[in-house]
Scaffold this active site. Structure first.
Site, PDB file in Angstrom:
ATOM      1  N   THR A  11       0.822  -1.209   0.000  1.00  0.00           N
ATOM      2  CA  THR A  11       0.000   0.000   0.000  1.00  0.00           C
ATOM      3  C   THR A  11       0.854   1.255   0.000  1.00  0.00           C
ATOM      4  OG1 THR A  11      -1.581   1.272   1.363  1.00  0.00           O
ATOM      5  CG2 THR A  11      -0.086  -0.179   2.520  1.00  0.00           C
ATOM      6  N   ASP A  12       0.280   2.349  -0.481  1.00  0.00           N
ATOM      7  CA  ASP A  12       0.993   3.635  -0.421  1.00  0.00           C
ATOM      8  C   ASP A  12       1.026   4.202   0.991  1.00  0.00           C
ATOM      9  OD1 ASP A  12      -1.682   4.373  -0.189  1.00  0.00           O
ATOM     10  OD2 ASP A  12      -1.638   5.842  -1.810  1.00  0.00           O
ATOM     11  N   GLU A  13       0.260   3.616   1.908  1.00  0.00           N
ATOM     12  CA  GLU A  13       0.228   4.145   3.270  1.00  0.00           C
ATOM     13  C   GLU A  13       1.549   3.948   4.009  1.00  0.00           C
ATOM     14  OE1 GLU A  13      -3.262   3.804   5.662  1.00  0.00           O
ATOM     15  OE2 GLU A  13      -4.514   3.236   3.953  1.00  0.00           O
TER      16      GLU A  13
ATOM     17  N   TYR B 173      -1.645  -0.400  11.057  1.00  0.00           N
ATOM     18  CA  TYR B 173      -1.799  -1.066   9.764  1.00  0.00           C
ATOM     19  C   TYR B 173      -0.633  -0.749   8.839  1.00  0.00           C
ATOM     20  CZ  TYR B 173      -3.130  -1.346   4.845  1.00  0.00           C
ATOM     21  OH  TYR B 173      -3.119  -1.562   3.499  1.00  0.00           O
TER      22      TYR B 173
ATOM     23  N   LYS C  91       2.446  -3.170   7.322  1.00  0.00           N
ATOM     24  CA  LYS C  91       2.666  -3.338   5.880  1.00  0.00           C
ATOM     25  C   LYS C  91       4.074  -2.884   5.506  1.00  0.00           C
ATOM     26  CE  LYS C  91       0.471  -4.623   3.012  1.00  0.00           C
ATOM     27  NZ  LYS C  91       0.340  -5.992   2.447  1.00  0.00           N
TER      28      LYS C  91
END
Length: 372
Positions: A151-153, A177, A181
């Protein structure tokens, strides 16, 4: 290493042959979209490995469930014995690793599951894959690859309005989260460097589209609007996200798996930056036109918008620079936000049975042997 174009040409020829792909988390939102794409638009064989937590829904795979090129294995990616059995039984040519806990709010309420699935689970599937790869004959082993979907998060928050996340952007996760990741990305990259394991990594922007679990922003707003319930917006709704239609993402992942350069990371974005409040207002406007019989007391759906206390550590802006995957692999999204969001709203309006079974829990009760 050969020039990039040579790699693309070689791998495109390889991809034209039937591949057997093991997909973790294939009953989830993105995973099921990938499987539907692979079965419907390629000659690949697919093994869907999913634990079937709350977010795993086999209803999302009904369109391809009867295909002879699709098989399902219920297993936990943390269960090494089960993984070894699945690798030995199916002997895949590649792994697409999508299994993850992925909802920020849930990670704030209970980080433990995210540590277990995203970190321990990724470690376990990496080791099971590495052991399996060591058992393969040279020709099959040289073609094997492991795609880790992230994810870009992991990059955190963008400070400037013109900044973009690039593949070399430093990691700065904000939530449990995104931190797990980020950790899983580091594990995959380390296995590639230390063990010469054939890895690829993708980092995507916010996905949306059919079959998305109703806790996510877009389906949550659609379903609440249909029930005449408040449409809760964190803070003032100014948070900006880059929105990627899930079918475009599925195409991109297959492109990376089959033509990407081993060891590389590819950012996948929809090229559609929108404020959360504008996303919700767009949904309301589409539904004003599409829904002829509105809930009692509702003349316009945007009257249901309600502002609530912002979540802790809420990032303000994400935006992806997808120029690398476009230039190197020739991928770009087919859908812009306007076309994608209309398709998404229409799907939820036309597929009440799917989301109603999620809302009332029957999609889980049946597989537990409860009810009819």
């Amino acid at each position: 290493l050969p020039p990039t174009n040579d790699i693309i040409s070689h791998n495109t020829q390889k991809a034209s042959k039937t591949m057997k792909i093991l997909i973790t988390g294939g009953a989830g939102f993105i995973g099921s979209a990938v499987i539907r794409y692979l079965v419907n638009d390629t000659d690949c064989q697919v093994i869907n490995l999913d634990k079937l937590t709350y977010a795993g829904n086999l209803d999302s795979l009904e369109p391809v469930a009867d295909s002879p090129r699709y098989q399902f294995e219920q297993a936990d990616i943390c269960d090494r014995e089960a993984l070894d059995r699945i690798f030995s039984t199916h002997r895949p040519d590649a792994v697409m690793h999508l299994a993850a806990e992925s909802h920020v709010d849930r990670s704030i309420d209970g980080p433990g599951d995210f540590i277990q699935t995203n970190l321990v689970g990724t470690y376990t599937i990496l080791e099971a894959s590495r052991t399996y790869l060591a058992s393969l004959e040279e020709q099959k082993g040289s073609a094997f690859r492991f795609l880790h979907v992230s994810t870009d998060e992991v990059y955190g928050d963008l400070a400037g309005s013109d900044d973009l996340f690039r593949e070399d952007t430093s990691y700065d996760p904000s939530s449990p989260y995104s931190a797990t990741k980020a950790g899983s990305d580091h594990l995959v990259r380390a296995w590639g460097r230390t063990f010469k394991f054939p890895v690829l990594i993708t980092n995507c922007s916010n996905n949306y589209g059919p079959y998305q679990f109703p806790e996510k922003l877009i389906p949550h707003m659609i379903l609440n609007a249909l029930d005449g319930k408040p449409l809760p917006i964190y803070g003032d709704g100014s948070q900006i996200r880059d929105w990627l239609y899930v079918d475009d993402h599925a195409r991109a992942l297959y492109r990376v798996l089959t033509t990407g350069k081993l060891g590389e990371t590819y950012n996948i974005g929809g090229l559609n930056e929108k404020k959360n409040i504008d996303v919700v207002r767009t949904i309301c406007a589409i539904m004003d036109q599409a829904v002829t019989v509105k809930p009692a007391g509702v003349e316009r759906f945007d009257s249901l918008i309600t502002y609530v206390t912002d979540r802790p550590g809420h990032d303000e802006r994400y935006a992806i620079d997808a120029s690398k995957i476009n230039a190197d692999l020739g991928w770009s999204p087919d859908e812009d936000f306007e076309s994608g969001i209309r398709k998404t709203v229409s799907w939820y309006l036309e597929n009440r049975e799917w989301w109603q079974r999620v809302v009332d829990g029957s999609y889980r009760l049946e597989r537990l042997g409860v009810g009819d």
